[in-house]
Each structure stands twice: as C-alpha cells, then as structure tokens.
Scaffold this motif. Sequence first.
Motif, PDB file in Angstrom:
ATOM      1  N   GLY A 193       0.811  -1.217   0.000  1.00 49.16           N
ATOM      2  CA  GLY A 193       0.000   0.000   0.000  1.00 49.16           C
ATOM      3  C   GLY A 193       0.839   1.259   0.000  1.00 49.16           C
ATOM      4  O   GLY A 193       0.534   2.227  -0.712  1.00 49.16           O
ATOM      5  N   VAL A 194       1.904   1.271   0.805  1.00 46.21           N
ATOM      6  CA  VAL A 194       2.787   2.449   0.857  1.00 46.21           C
ATOM      7  C   VAL A 194       3.438   2.682  -0.511  1.00 46.21           C
ATOM      8  O   VAL A 194       3.534   3.825  -0.982  1.00 46.21           O
ATOM      9  CB  VAL A 194       3.858   2.264   1.946  1.00 46.21           C
ATOM     10  N   LEU A 195       3.882   1.617  -1.163  1.00 50.12           N
ATOM     11  CA  LEU A 195       4.510   1.758  -2.484  1.00 50.12           C
ATOM     12  C   LEU A 195       3.504   2.269  -3.517  1.00 50.12           C
ATOM     13  O   LEU A 195       3.857   3.081  -4.383  1.00 50.12           O
ATOM     14  CB  LEU A 195       5.099   0.424  -2.930  1.00 50.12           C
ATOM     15  N   HIS A 196       2.263   1.802  -3.430  1.00 51.21           N
ATOM     16  CA  HIS A 196       1.242   2.305  -4.353  1.00 51.21           C
ATOM     17  C   HIS A 196       0.932   3.774  -4.073  1.00 51.21           C
ATOM     18  O   HIS A 196       0.654   4.549  -5.005  1.00 51.21           O
ATOM     19  CB  HIS A 196      -0.028   1.462  -4.251  1.00 51.21           C
ATOM     20  N   PHE A 197       0.968   4.156  -2.802  1.00 56.75           N
ATOM     21  CA  PHE A 197       0.749   5.570  -2.471  1.00 56.75           C
ATOM     22  C   PHE A 197       1.867   6.434  -3.051  1.00 56.75           C
ATOM     23  O   PHE A 197       1.602   7.504  -3.636  1.00 56.75           O
ATOM     24  CB  PHE A 197       0.680   5.737  -0.953  1.00 56.75           C
ATOM     25  N   LEU A 198       3.109   5.983  -2.922  1.00 56.13           N
ATOM     26  CA  LEU A 198       4.236   6.727  -3.508  1.00 56.13           C
ATOM     27  C   LEU A 198       4.132   6.762  -5.033  1.00 56.13           C
ATOM     28  O   LEU A 198       4.461   7.784  -5.662  1.00 56.13           O
ATOM     29  CB  LEU A 198       5.553   6.082  -3.083  1.00 56.13           C
ATOM     30  N   ALA A 199       3.676   5.658  -5.634  1.00 55.29           N
ATOM     31  CA  ALA A 199       3.485   5.637  -7.082  1.00 55.29           C
ATOM     32  C   ALA A 199       2.421   6.650  -7.502  1.00 55.29           C
ATOM     33  O   ALA A 199       2.562   7.330  -8.528  1.00 55.29           O
ATOM     34  CB  ALA A 199       3.089   4.232  -7.540  1.00 55.29           C
ATOM     35  N   PHE A 243      -4.067   5.610  -5.579  1.00 54.97           N
ATOM     36  CA  PHE A 243      -4.358   6.014  -4.205  1.00 54.97           C
ATOM     37  C   PHE A 243      -5.429   5.115  -3.584  1.00 54.97           C
ATOM     38  O   PHE A 243      -5.333   4.742  -2.404  1.00 54.97           O
ATOM     39  CB  PHE A 243      -4.807   7.475  -4.164  1.00 54.97           C
ATOM     40  N   MET A 244      -6.460   4.778  -4.357  1.00 57.09           N
ATOM     41  CA  MET A 244      -7.508   3.905  -3.825  1.00 57.09           C
ATOM     42  C   MET A 244      -6.972   2.512  -3.525  1.00 57.09           C
ATOM     43  O   MET A 244      -7.312   1.907  -2.498  1.00 57.09           O
ATOM     44  CB  MET A 244      -8.679   3.837  -4.817  1.00 57.09           C
ATOM     45  N   ALA A 245      -6.136   1.980  -4.428  1.00 61.17           N
ATOM     46  CA  ALA A 245      -5.524   0.676  -4.171  1.00 61.17           C
ATOM     47  C   ALA A 245      -4.658   0.718  -2.919  1.00 61.17           C
ATOM     48  O   ALA A 245      -4.680  -0.206  -2.094  1.00 61.17           O
ATOM     49  CB  ALA A 245      -4.705   0.238  -5.393  1.00 61.17           C
ATOM     50  N   ALA A 246      -3.885   1.804  -2.752  1.00 61.06           N
ATOM     51  CA  ALA A 246      -3.029   1.945  -1.569  1.00 61.06           C
ATOM     52  C   ALA A 246      -3.869   1.958  -0.291  1.00 61.06           C
ATOM     53  O   ALA A 246      -3.528   1.295   0.706  1.00 61.06           O
ATOM     54  CB  ALA A 246      -2.206   3.229  -1.675  1.00 61.06           C
ATOM     55  N   ALA A 247      -4.985   2.698  -0.302  1.00 55.49           N
ATOM     56  CA  ALA A 247      -5.838   2.774   0.883  1.00 55.49           C
ATOM     57  C   ALA A 247      -6.413   1.402   1.236  1.00 55.49           C
ATOM     58  O   ALA A 247      -6.468   1.025   2.419  1.00 55.49           O
ATOM     59  CB  ALA A 247      -6.966   3.774   0.645  1.00 55.49           C
ATOM     60  N   LEU A 248      -6.835   0.634   0.240  1.00 54.86           N
ATOM     61  CA  LEU A 248      -7.407  -0.686   0.506  1.00 54.86           C
ATOM     62  C   LEU A 248      -6.347  -1.652   1.037  1.00 54.86           C
ATOM     63  O   LEU A 248      -6.611  -2.435   1.963  1.00 54.86           O
ATOM     64  CB  LEU A 248      -8.041  -1.240  -0.767  1.00 54.86           C
ATOM     65  N   PHE A 249      -5.152  -1.621   0.454  1.00 53.08           N
ATOM     66  CA  PHE A 249      -4.083  -2.501   0.936  1.00 53.08           C
ATOM     67  C   PHE A 249      -3.747  -2.204   2.403  1.00 53.08           C
ATOM     68  O   PHE A 249      -3.634  -3.113   3.228  1.00 53.08           O
ATOM     69  CB  PHE A 249      -2.831  -2.324   0.079  1.00 53.08           C
ATOM     70  N   ILE A 250      -3.572  -0.924   2.720  1.00 50.03           N
ATOM     71  CA  ILE A 250      -3.184  -0.549   4.077  1.00 50.03           C
ATOM     72  C   ILE A 250      -4.310  -0.852   5.066  1.00 50.03           C
ATOM     73  O   ILE A 250      -4.076  -1.371   6.167  1.00 50.03           O
ATOM     74  CB  ILE A 250      -2.786   0.936   4.120  1.00 50.03           C
ATOM     75  N   TRP A 251      -5.547  -0.550   4.664  1.00 50.67           N
ATOM     76  CA  TRP A 251      -6.690  -0.809   5.565  1.00 50.67           C
ATOM     77  C   TRP A 251      -6.820  -2.297   5.866  1.00 50.67           C
ATOM     78  O   TRP A 251      -6.992  -2.694   7.023  1.00 50.67           O
ATOM     79  CB  TRP A 251      -7.968  -0.296   4.920  1.00 50.67           C
ATOM     80  N   ALA A 252      -6.760  -3.126   4.846  1.00 60.16           N
ATOM     81  CA  ALA A 252      -6.924  -4.564   5.046  1.00 60.16           C
ATOM     82  C   ALA A 252      -5.816  -5.131   5.931  1.00 60.16           C
ATOM     83  O   ALA A 252      -6.076  -5.934   6.838  1.00 60.16           O
ATOM     84  CB  ALA A 252      -6.938  -5.280   3.695  1.00 60.16           C
TER      85      ALA A 252
END
Length: 260
Positions: free
Chosen positions: A181-187, A234-243
């Motif tokens: 999730g963090v890597l997707h947020f940085l992306a 950003f949405m993918a990052a939020a879902l990864f981190i939340w889960a």
Amino acid sequence: LFPYSSKGAMMDNRFATALVIACVLSLISTIYMAASIGTDFWYEYHTLSPAENVSEAGRSIWEEFVSEEADEKTYTDALFRCNGTVGLWRRCITVPKNSHWYSPPETDMTTNCISFSLSDQFMEKYIEPGNHNSGTDLNRTYLWRLQFLLPFVSLGLMCFGALIGLCACACRSLYPAIATGVLHFLAGLCTLGLVGCYVAGIELLHKKLPLPDDVRGEFGWSFCLACVSAPLQFMAAALFIWAARTNRKEFTLLKAYRVA
C-alpha cells in the motif's frame, strides 16, 4: 465459540474482497500508466487547414521537423501548422502523402512521427526557444526531465509492490500488504507529480511560443489516462493498508481472547 468463528469468517471474506478490489485497481492503473507512456496523444494541436499550410510555407518546416538537428522552436512551429501531437517519447505531425512542389494539394493525409532521443530528454531548455544564447530556462528544463523520469518511477514502485504482495501470499500473511500500500501511495504521488509537471511545462512553453490564432491546443487521451491512473493508485493503496492493519488488529484481539 461458533458465533465468533462465523464473525471471523465474515471478516476474512471482507479482507479478501478488499484485497481483490485493490489488486484490480492496481492492475488497471498499471495498464493505464503503461498505455499513456507508450502513446503520443498527451497534447494535441488542431489546425484549420493543415494541408494548405504544408503545401505552402509549411513544407520547409516539415523538412526541418524530421531533421535530427531540429530545435524546440522548429518542431513546435511544425506542430502548430500540421495538426501535431506530442507524447513523452515522440512528436507527430499530419502531412499530405505527396508533398512535392509540383503536385496539387491532397486531402489524403499521413502521420509522421519522430522519437525524442535520450539526449533530447535531458537537453537544456532555453529562455527563448531556439535561441541558444538566451540562457538556460531551469524551470522548463527540470520539468521536462521530471516528466520523463516520474512515470518509470511510478511503474517501478507498483511492480515492486506487486512482488511484495506475491511474497505476502506465499507467507499467508496480510501484514506485508502495508508495504504494498505504501509503495502504491508513492506511485500515485509520482503519477500526480508527472501530471503537474506536464501541465506546467506546456503552459510555460505556450508563454514563450503563443499559439497562432487559427490553432487550438488541448490535452489528449494519453494525458487523461495518466490523470485517471493516479486516483486508482491512491484507492488501491488505501485498501491494501486498511486490510493489512485491520486484519492485524483483529488477529491480536483474537489471540488475546484465546489466551484469556
């Protein structure tokens, strides 16, 4: 214990659904990002009469456009006159198939493209485009370089995040998904920066070289794909981190419950 087990199963399904949605969003954003990098419609110029422009004064500009020594002002003038499109890697113009001086004007048009070399991507931009003695325009120079580098950094971060996700699946643990999730947020930040750099670069260029009265410029669908890719990341990052975080907390509570 049965109700708790049922609740635990329901939560597992919820986490699995979130991860599946996040993976789909990540895949779509990767496809969009790759498509935007590989296509030539980031910015489009629409000329009222491109064939007439080429058949008259534009023919010499078209010949200079395909030259390896064409500077920024030369190929930008050709883009204005010949329904040009610009991508991150190539610039294209639309010209008649037969452009000899003795031939009548044609309505049958073809698109010719010239790639930006690696040296072109890192070449300095000048305060007055085409004038090498006017000094370096640092703002446009670094904006141009960033818009070349940022999309590859974004794709690299997402690929690395996908690799961590595969490792998490092999370990049967959701906790490494936080790193994904963090890597997707940085992306997503890199993609957002790419969009901002490109818009700023185009605006600064048009201040130096204003559009002619009969030319209209607009952002193309390749640019739109990059714009859509950022919120998906950003949405993918939020879902990864939340889960990952929620599953970790509930696992800790379940472990404490069993110990008690």
